[in-house]
Design a protein around this motif. Structure first.
Motif, PDB file in Angstrom:
ATOM      1  N   UNK A   5       0.835  -1.201   0.000  1.00  0.00           N
ATOM      2  CA  UNK A   5       0.000   0.000   0.000  1.00  0.00           C
ATOM      3  C   UNK A   5       0.871   1.253   0.000  1.00  0.00           C
ATOM      4  N   UNK A   6       0.805   1.982  -1.113  1.00  0.00           N
ATOM      5  CA  UNK A   6       1.468   3.279  -1.261  1.00  0.00           C
ATOM      6  C   UNK A   6       2.958   3.193  -0.890  1.00  0.00           C
ATOM      7  N   UNK A   7       3.628   2.242  -1.529  1.00  0.00           N
ATOM      8  CA  UNK A   7       5.059   2.047  -1.288  1.00  0.00           C
ATOM      9  C   UNK A   7       5.877   2.958  -2.190  1.00  0.00           C
ATOM     10  N   UNK A   8       6.791   3.715  -1.596  1.00  0.00           N
ATOM     11  CA  UNK A   8       7.698   4.587  -2.356  1.00  0.00           C
ATOM     12  C   UNK A   8       9.127   4.303  -1.922  1.00  0.00           C
ATOM     13  N   UNK A   9      10.007   4.142  -2.900  1.00  0.00           N
ATOM     14  CA  UNK A   9      11.422   3.876  -2.636  1.00  0.00           C
ATOM     15  C   UNK A   9      12.246   4.664  -3.638  1.00  0.00           C
ATOM     16  N   UNK A  10      13.313   5.309  -3.159  1.00  0.00           N
ATOM     17  CA  UNK A  10      14.222   6.037  -4.044  1.00  0.00           C
ATOM     18  C   UNK A  10      15.646   5.840  -3.560  1.00  0.00           C
ATOM     19  N   UNK A  11      16.576   5.770  -4.513  1.00  0.00           N
ATOM     20  CA  UNK A  11      18.004   5.732  -4.209  1.00  0.00           C
ATOM     21  C   UNK A  11      18.616   7.008  -4.772  1.00  0.00           C
ATOM     22  N   UNK A  12      18.923   7.949  -3.891  1.00  0.00           N
ATOM     23  CA  UNK A  12      19.408   9.241  -4.367  1.00  0.00           C
ATOM     24  C   UNK A  12      18.331   9.944  -5.158  1.00  0.00           C
ATOM     25  N   UNK A  13      18.660  10.328  -6.390  1.00  0.00           N
ATOM     26  CA  UNK A  13      17.690  11.003  -7.252  1.00  0.00           C
ATOM     27  C   UNK A  13      16.873  10.033  -8.098  1.00  0.00           C
ATOM     28  N   UNK A  14      17.177   8.728  -7.970  1.00  0.00           N
ATOM     29  CA  UNK A  14      16.487   7.733  -8.799  1.00  0.00           C
ATOM     30  C   UNK A  14      15.288   7.152  -8.063  1.00  0.00           C
ATOM     31  N   UNK A  15      14.102   7.352  -8.626  1.00  0.00           N
ATOM     32  CA  UNK A  15      12.885   6.789  -8.054  1.00  0.00           C
ATOM     33  C   UNK A  15      12.711   5.349  -8.514  1.00  0.00           C
ATOM     34  N   UNK A  16      12.591   4.432  -7.550  1.00  0.00           N
ATOM     35  CA  UNK A  16      12.374   3.021  -7.868  1.00  0.00           C
ATOM     36  C   UNK A  16      10.883   2.712  -7.859  1.00  0.00           C
ATOM     37  N   UNK A  17      10.206   3.056  -6.748  1.00  0.00           N
ATOM     38  CA  UNK A  17       8.759   2.865  -6.651  1.00  0.00           C
ATOM     39  C   UNK A  17       8.121   4.197  -6.273  1.00  0.00           C
ATOM     40  N   UNK A  18       7.092   4.562  -7.001  1.00  0.00           N
ATOM     41  CA  UNK A  18       6.415   5.839  -6.771  1.00  0.00           C
ATOM     42  C   UNK A  18       4.970   5.587  -6.333  1.00  0.00           C
ATOM     43  N   UNK A  19       4.813   5.379  -5.008  1.00  0.00           N
ATOM     44  CA  UNK A  19       3.479   5.256  -4.426  1.00  0.00           C
ATOM     45  C   UNK A  19       2.700   4.079  -5.026  1.00  0.00           C
ATOM     46  N   UNK A  20       3.338   2.909  -5.095  1.00  0.00           N
ATOM     47  CA  UNK A  20       2.693   1.748  -5.724  1.00  0.00           C
ATOM     48  C   UNK A  20       1.858   0.968  -4.701  1.00  0.00           C
ATOM     49  N   UNK A  21       0.798   0.329  -5.185  1.00  0.00           N
ATOM     50  CA  UNK A  21      -0.064  -0.502  -4.352  1.00  0.00           C
ATOM     51  C   UNK A  21      -0.430  -1.765  -5.125  1.00  0.00           C
ATOM     52  N   UNK A  22      -0.514  -2.892  -4.408  1.00  0.00           N
ATOM     53  CA  UNK A  22      -0.861  -4.164  -5.051  1.00  0.00           C
ATOM     54  C   UNK A  22      -1.345  -5.150  -4.007  1.00  0.00           C
ATOM     55  N   UNK A  23      -2.191  -6.072  -4.437  1.00  0.00           N
ATOM     56  CA  UNK A  23      -2.650  -7.171  -3.586  1.00  0.00           C
ATOM     57  C   UNK A  23      -2.249  -8.482  -4.244  1.00  0.00           C
ATOM     58  N   UNK A  24      -1.548  -9.315  -3.483  1.00  0.00           N
ATOM     59  CA  UNK A  24      -1.044 -10.595  -4.005  1.00  0.00           C
ATOM     60  C   UNK A  24      -1.716 -11.718  -3.238  1.00  0.00           C
ATOM     61  N   UNK A  25      -2.413 -12.588  -3.957  1.00  0.00           N
ATOM     62  CA  UNK A  25      -3.122 -13.705  -3.344  1.00  0.00           C
ATOM     63  C   UNK A  25      -2.216 -14.930  -3.210  1.00  0.00           C
ATOM     64  N   UNK A  26      -2.497 -15.804  -2.237  1.00  0.00           N
ATOM     65  CA  UNK A  26      -1.585 -16.925  -1.954  1.00  0.00           C
ATOM     66  C   UNK A  26      -1.330 -17.862  -3.130  1.00  0.00           C
ATOM     67  N   UNK A  27      -2.308 -17.994  -4.034  1.00  0.00           N
ATOM     68  CA  UNK A  27      -2.138 -18.948  -5.133  1.00  0.00           C
ATOM     69  C   UNK A  27      -1.776 -18.272  -6.459  1.00  0.00           C
ATOM     70  N   UNK A  28      -1.459 -16.993  -6.423  1.00  0.00           N
ATOM     71  CA  UNK A  28      -1.031 -16.293  -7.641  1.00  0.00           C
ATOM     72  C   UNK A  28       0.306 -16.841  -8.114  1.00  0.00           C
ATOM     73  N   UNK A  29       0.438 -16.944  -9.437  1.00  0.00           N
ATOM     74  CA  UNK A  29       1.709 -17.375 -10.052  1.00  0.00           C
ATOM     75  C   UNK A  29       2.181 -16.215 -10.923  1.00  0.00           C
ATOM     76  N   UNK A  30       3.015 -15.381 -10.346  1.00  0.00           N
ATOM     77  CA  UNK A  30       3.301 -14.068 -10.913  1.00  0.00           C
ATOM     78  C   UNK A  30       4.705 -14.035 -11.527  1.00  0.00           C
ATOM     79  N   UNK A  31       4.776 -13.575 -12.762  1.00  0.00           N
ATOM     80  CA  UNK A  31       6.059 -13.255 -13.372  1.00  0.00           C
ATOM     81  C   UNK A  31       6.325 -11.767 -13.184  1.00  0.00           C
TER      82      UNK A  31
END
Length: 616
Positions: A5-31
């Protein structure tokens, strides 16, 4: 369930995640896909860390057990392979080792009898023999041999140690797995085993992998990381690509329409800004432009055409290998390796790790001396070698451009630069020193040098190592357009299937050369090894038929005769099938045996049909 929920991560001036949100279910097979640096490994690591160190942006159901495989884990152990793997079952393994330790001491020290009894009870309670059998099966699936089980882990290479880490992880029986490039260091056979294991597994997973075949086989949804944002796509990797292209095409149309609208409004603004009667109209247009939500220009992959002129044409026979054998000390690796490679063929050399594939390749390349047999290059053959570790052959003190140009002086500097550009080196990156390049960048540079060498035979040792999927596609396109001959070793299923037109299968006893793609080779070998299903059905049915019932039929003698005939034909079919192991694929004898097998199957079907009618 995992909730981001609303995850943001940056290394210096480089934005990796910009306020991302996701729901992952136990049986999902995600690439999990995205360009290098998009944050794939970072996301897996953050989720794994949230298991023990809760993060406000990542929540995990307490009942969901998560296991994480990092691509950079280093296994240090003084145990044997089987002991290190069984240590996954902590309590059972501890009880087993305690019992082994106390067993020889109990006779002379009765005081230890109670401890010994407890250890035996705990080992029995945990059913350690069954757990050890699971561990052995997992290790065998990952390419170890039964004879390897007691070898020390300390004597293994990094790649084989990673297989033990993977085995231990899969034996944890977690609810959800985070895999960061689990197929690194695995050969084709072991990757296929892992694919089948994951397809039949009950757990869910998020998988980072640079192989389209695996993502297509095991994933039912794709999570893309791009420019700090995430996007879900239903389906496997190929379906993701199709959806992505459709979205990109629509976005491009919207982008150009908006740019056209912006240009039109700017023209009107410039036209009426200075007129008092139209000034308010111009201002309203300016405010409209300011409020307009700008569409970012879509990233597009340019189609690149390649042309690599060959300096001289070779003869029809490019490489002839006869009765080559090799041993390390007193240990034979392979023997009777014989095949002939002709002009223009693209040949993949395959075998499980440890069968001598790299050894044979190095003999072909002249790196290893030929101990027995002969290796002969044909008329006018000029070969170029792509080494598995490019860091050992590139000049680290020179730039990308100078490395490429110095080894290909007959090529113009413009030609070298354009080829580097086709292999994803930008105008700025061609001036980077080789010492700061990633493994994938070094491989791309090495391939540019090989392709510009003018050779008419390319010997490529693991050319896809360290490459992501877009880079592999560029390389594949380049090699498909190459007019010379290619012999290569590779562990990427999709790459081999789309490049090779012949397969050489190396076994300890011989080499077998198959014409066709890797997929057709797989289909042929599966069919060859498939047991005759009707045999079991007929035999089982015949023996299960009650004797008293059979005697009621006047056709009893015919039934007995049919069963004997069916058994005889089944034996003949088995003999013919076994004979294929010693027959060259596509030869006259091969075709004769194929026709004979077809005839026997027809006869078998006719007799079996009659047998079924009689017993019904």
């Amino acid at each position: 369930m995992i909730i981001i929920k609303k995850l943001s991560v940056a290394y210096g001036n480089q934005t990796i995640f910009d306020n991302i949100s996701a729901t992952i279910n136990p049986h999902d097979r995600i690439g999990l896909v995205g360009n290098n640096g998009a944050g794939k490994s970072t996301l897996l690591k953050l989720i794994s860390c949230a298991v023990t160190e809760p993060e406000p942006e990542i929540s995990i159901n307490n009942q969901c057990r998560i296991a994480y495989l990092s691509q950079h884990v280093v296994l240090e152990s003084e145990r044997s392979i089987i002991d290190e793997t069984c240590a996954t079952f902590h309590d059972a393994y501890h009880a087993h080792k305690e019992r082994i330790h106390l067993e020889p001491l109990v006779e002379n020290n009765p005081d230890l009898l109670e401890s010994y009894s407890v250890a035996c009870d705990q080992e029995r309670e945990h059913n350690f023999p069954a757990l050890k059998a699971q561990a052995i099966q997992m290790l065998l699936g990952l390419g170890f041999k039964q004879a390897d089980m007691d070898r020390p882990v300390a004597n293994l290479s990094g790649g084989w140690r990673m297989r033990i880490v993977l085995a231990k992880l899969l034996l944890e029986n977690a609810d959800f797995y985070l895999f960061d490039e689990p197929t690194n260091h695995l050969d084709l056979h072991t990757k296929e085993w892992l694919v089948q294991f994951l397809k039949s597994a009950s757990f869910g997973f998020m998988l980072v992998c640079h192989e389209k075949y695996i993502l297509n086989q095991v994933c039912d949804k794709i999570l893309e990381l791009e420019r700090g944002h995430i996007q879900w796509y239903p389906g496997n990797y190929n379906q993701y690509v199709q959806q992505k292209e459709a979205i990109q095409e629509k976005l491009e149309q919207q982008y150009h329409a908006q740019q056209k609208e912006i240009a039109h409004k700017k023209t009107l603004i410039d036209k009426f800004r200075a007129k008092a009667s139209k000034a308010s109209f111009a201002q309203s247009l300016i405010k409209e432009l300011e409020r307009m939500e700008k569409i970012e220009p879509p990233t597009s992959t340019k189609s690149v055409s390649f042309s690599f002129p060959i300096t001289q044409n070779s003869g029809k026979v490019v490489l002839k290998v006869e009765e080559v054998a090799h041993s390390f000390g007193s240990t034979p690796i392979f023997k009777n390796a014989s095949f002939e490679i002709q002009k223009g063929q693209k040949v993949a050399l395959i075998a499980p790790n440890g069968m001598g594939k790299s050894t044979l390749f190095n003999i072909l390349a002249g790196i290893y001396a030929c101990q027995k047999g002969t290796v002969e290059y044909g008329y006018n053959v000029k070969h170029a070698l792509f080494a598995q570790e490019q860091s050992s052959v590139l000049d680290k003190n020179l730039s990308v451009l100078d490395n490429a140009y110095n080894d290909c002086p007959e090529q113009s500097r413009a030609r070298v630069r354009s080829t580097l550009g086709a292999f994803l080196f930008t105008d700025q990156s061609v001036h980077k020193k080789v010492s700061v390049l990633s493994g994938g960048e070094q491989n791309r540079l090495g391939m540019v040098k090989v392709l510009l060498s003018g050779a008419n035979l390319l010997l490529l040792d693991e050319p896809t190592n360290h490459l992501d999927i877009p880079s592999k596609q560029v390389l594949l396109t380049a090699l498909q357009s190459y007019q010379g001959t290619i012999v290569f070793v590779c562990h990427d299923h999709d790459f081999i299937n789309n490049l090779a037109d012949h397969i050489i299968d190396l076994t300890p006893e011989q080499c077998i050369m198959y014409p066709g793609t890797y997929q057709s080779y797989q289909e042929y070998t599966r069919a060859l090894n498939q047991p005759i299903q009707v045999q079991t059905k007929a035999t089982t049915s015949a023996h299960s038929l009650d004797t008293n019932i059979r005697t009621k039929y006047p056709q009893q003698k015919r039934l007995v005769s049919l069963e004997r005939s069916i058994a005889k034909i089944e034996h003949e079919m088995e003999v013919v099938q076994n004979s294929f192991a010693d027959i060259q694929f596509g030869s006259d004898l091969f075709n004769t045996q194929c026709n004979l097998l077809k005839k026997l199957k027809t006869q078998h079907e006719q007799l079996f049909t009659e047998w079924q009618e009689l017993i019904s």
